[in-house]
Design an enzyme around this catalytic site. Structure first.
Site, PDB file in Angstrom:
ATOM      1  N   HIS A   1       5.096   5.344  11.647  1.00  0.00           N
ATOM      2  CA  HIS A   1       4.551   5.277  10.283  1.00  0.00           C
ATOM      3  C   HIS A   1       3.557   6.435  10.159  1.00  0.00           C
ATOM      4  O   HIS A   1       2.330   6.247  10.109  1.00  0.00           O
ATOM      5  CB  HIS A   1       3.857   3.929  10.085  1.00  0.00           C
ATOM      6  CG  HIS A   1       3.545   3.586   8.659  1.00  0.00           C
ATOM      7  ND1 HIS A   1       3.666   4.476   7.615  1.00  0.00           N
ATOM      8  CD2 HIS A   1       3.102   2.418   8.104  1.00  0.00           C
ATOM      9  CE1 HIS A   1       3.318   3.876   6.491  1.00  0.00           C
ATOM     10  NE2 HIS A   1       2.974   2.622   6.751  1.00  0.00           N
TER      11      HIS A   1
ATOM     12  N   ARG B   1      11.527   3.696   3.503  1.00  0.00           N
ATOM     13  CA  ARG B   1      11.152   2.675   4.495  1.00  0.00           C
ATOM     14  C   ARG B   1      12.377   1.821   4.748  1.00  0.00           C
ATOM     15  O   ARG B   1      13.045   1.368   3.823  1.00  0.00           O
ATOM     16  CB  ARG B   1       9.992   1.803   4.002  1.00  0.00           C
ATOM     17  CG  ARG B   1       9.668   0.663   4.962  1.00  0.00           C
ATOM     18  CD  ARG B   1       8.456  -0.131   4.570  1.00  0.00           C
ATOM     19  NE  ARG B   1       7.213   0.605   4.804  1.00  0.00           N
ATOM     20  CZ  ARG B   1       5.994   0.052   4.715  1.00  0.00           C
ATOM     21  NH1 ARG B   1       5.875  -1.228   4.401  1.00  0.00           N
ATOM     22  NH2 ARG B   1       4.915   0.771   4.938  1.00  0.00           N
TER      23      ARG B   1
ATOM     24  N   ARG C   1       0.796  -1.220   0.000  1.00  0.00           N
ATOM     25  CA  ARG C   1       0.000   0.000   0.000  1.00  0.00           C
ATOM     26  C   ARG C   1       0.835   1.280   0.000  1.00  0.00           C
ATOM     27  O   ARG C   1       0.607   2.179  -0.814  1.00  0.00           O
ATOM     28  CB  ARG C   1      -0.944   0.027   1.223  1.00  0.00           C
ATOM     29  CG  ARG C   1      -2.159  -0.833   1.073  1.00  0.00           C
ATOM     30  CD  ARG C   1      -2.573  -1.427   2.402  1.00  0.00           C
ATOM     31  NE  ARG C   1      -1.606  -2.427   2.812  1.00  0.00           N
ATOM     32  CZ  ARG C   1      -1.687  -3.722   2.456  1.00  0.00           C
ATOM     33  NH1 ARG C   1      -2.710  -4.144   1.785  1.00  0.00           N
ATOM     34  NH2 ARG C   1      -0.745  -4.582   2.814  1.00  0.00           N
ATOM     35  N   THR C   2       1.771   1.384   0.919  1.00  0.00           N
ATOM     36  CA  THR C   2       2.490   2.655   1.074  1.00  0.00           C
ATOM     37  C   THR C   2       3.283   2.969  -0.198  1.00  0.00           C
ATOM     38  O   THR C   2       3.226   4.076  -0.734  1.00  0.00           O
ATOM     39  CB  THR C   2       3.436   2.590   2.291  1.00  0.00           C
ATOM     40  OG1 THR C   2       2.703   2.058   3.395  1.00  0.00           O
ATOM     41  CG2 THR C   2       3.963   3.952   2.652  1.00  0.00           C
TER      42      THR C   2
ATOM     43  N   LYS D   1      26.545  -3.300   0.186  1.00  0.00           N
ATOM     44  CA  LYS D   1      28.018  -3.235   0.125  1.00  0.00           C
ATOM     45  C   LYS D   1      28.577  -2.477   1.329  1.00  0.00           C
ATOM     46  O   LYS D   1      29.726  -2.057   1.326  1.00  0.00           O
ATOM     47  CB  LYS D   1      28.452  -2.557  -1.181  1.00  0.00           C
ATOM     48  CG  LYS D   1      28.093  -3.383  -2.414  1.00  0.00           C
ATOM     49  CD  LYS D   1      28.603  -2.753  -3.712  1.00  0.00           C
ATOM     50  CE  LYS D   1      27.603  -1.792  -4.281  1.00  0.00           C
ATOM     51  NZ  LYS D   1      27.985  -1.278  -5.610  1.00  0.00           N
TER      52      LYS D   1
END
Ligand code: CP
Length: 313
Positions: free
Chosen positions: A129, A101, A50-51, A80
């Site tokens: 969030h 995120r 969704r986000t 890395k």
């Protein structure tokens, strides 16, 4: 530099402004800014449906561009050994804003220090969030013009569920009465909200068995899943409040049942078609309106980013 890393990054007046833009966008899809010279970096180092899709759809709709990686945790230079500090510095050279995120709940602190472009928190581990909280509030405000004094029961994994941490701060700003029903287990797992998210927020914690008795009083029932990916097999049998055909009749007829999704067993599929179940359509759809409004707000309010309003047709 304005970021949106936590609810407290916006004043209540600014939150109202974002919600108003979202309302206008829903009424009229032509209500948008020209962002065809703007680009966001969509950097998701944790899974999302969704986000991520709503932010990326929002940017397409605004006429802007997106740079992204299919799975930033596997395909970016983080693998890395590149630091988040250097990642923010780099992404800022290629984009006007970063939507991020990542599993480290402290990444917003690094973003605040080192990013030269606005950063939007699309999920910080088991921390916060805030864009989910905005769309949750928007969904509630669409149902009640005055939300002060409404009663909300919030259930599930309140320790690891980041949506709840942002939501209770936002709801407290709007005067809702908050009841918490954390999951429990027969071993050592803790599903209570960490104290740092509760300071000066009045709320009442109830046992799972008492949550059923509270249902007839609740205006909003907000369910969350157990965040199994955040604890690695150390819990016993986890018991959590569930909504199903047996107890849905206890919930008020005009109540809203919300869930940030994804959903597991805490809401039975049997009740998905109930008119009170707002999680699959209204709430998800609001994610698109709110994130479009937030991009407009973040990229347009700064004088550097002013563009004329255009028609999207
Ligand atoms: N609510 C939410 O954050 O959903 P996604 O994980 O699918 O983005």
């Amino acid at each position: 530099m304005r970021h949106f890393l936590s609810i407290s990054d916006l004043s209540k007046a600014e939150i109202e402004q974002v919600l108003e833009i979202a309302t206008n966008i829903e009424k009229n899809w032509q209500f948008c800014r020209n962002m065809n010279n703007k680009c966001i970096a969509s950097f998701f180092a944790e899974p999302s449906t969704r986000t991520r899709f709503s932010f990326e759809r929002a940017m397409h709709w605004l006429g802007g561009r997106i740079v992204t990686a299919a799975d930033a945790s596997a395909s970016s230079s983080l693998t890395k050994g590149e630091s988040l500090k250097d990642t923010f510095r780099t992404l800022g050279q290629y984009s006007d804003a970063i939507v991020m995120r990542h599993s480290d709940q402290n990444w917003p602190i690094i973003a605040r220090q080192f990013s030269r472009v606005p950063v939007i928190n699309a999920g910080s581990g088991s921390g916060e969030h805030p864009t989910q909280a905005l769309l949750d509030l928007h969904t509630i405000k669409q149902k009640w013009s005055n939300v002060s004094g409404l009663k909300i029961l919030i259930c599930g994994d309140l320790k690891n569920g980041r949506t709840v941490h942002s939501l209770i701060e936002l709801l407290n700003l709007y005067g809702l009465k908050i009841y918490l029903c954390p999951a429990s287990d027969n071993a050592n797992c803790d599903f209570n909200i960490p104290e740092k998210y509760l300071s000066e927020i009045p709320c009442k914690t109830v046992e799972i068995c008492d949550a059923n008795d509270l249902l007839p009083e609740m205006d909003v029932v907000y369910m969350t899943r157990i965040q199994k990916e955040r604890f690695k097999g150390i819990c016993g049998n986890i018991d959590f409040f569930k909504i199903n055909k047996d107890n849905i009749s206890k919930i008020k007829e005009n109540a809203a049942i919300l869930h940030p999704l994804p959903r597991n067993e805490e809401i039975s599929e049997d009740i998905d078609d109930d008119p009170r179940a707002d999680y699959h359509e209204r709430q998800v759809r609001n994610g698109l309106y709110i994130r479009t409004a937030l991009l407009d707000f973040m990229l347009y309010t700064s004088p550097m980013h002013r563009n004329p309003i255009r028609s999207c047709s």
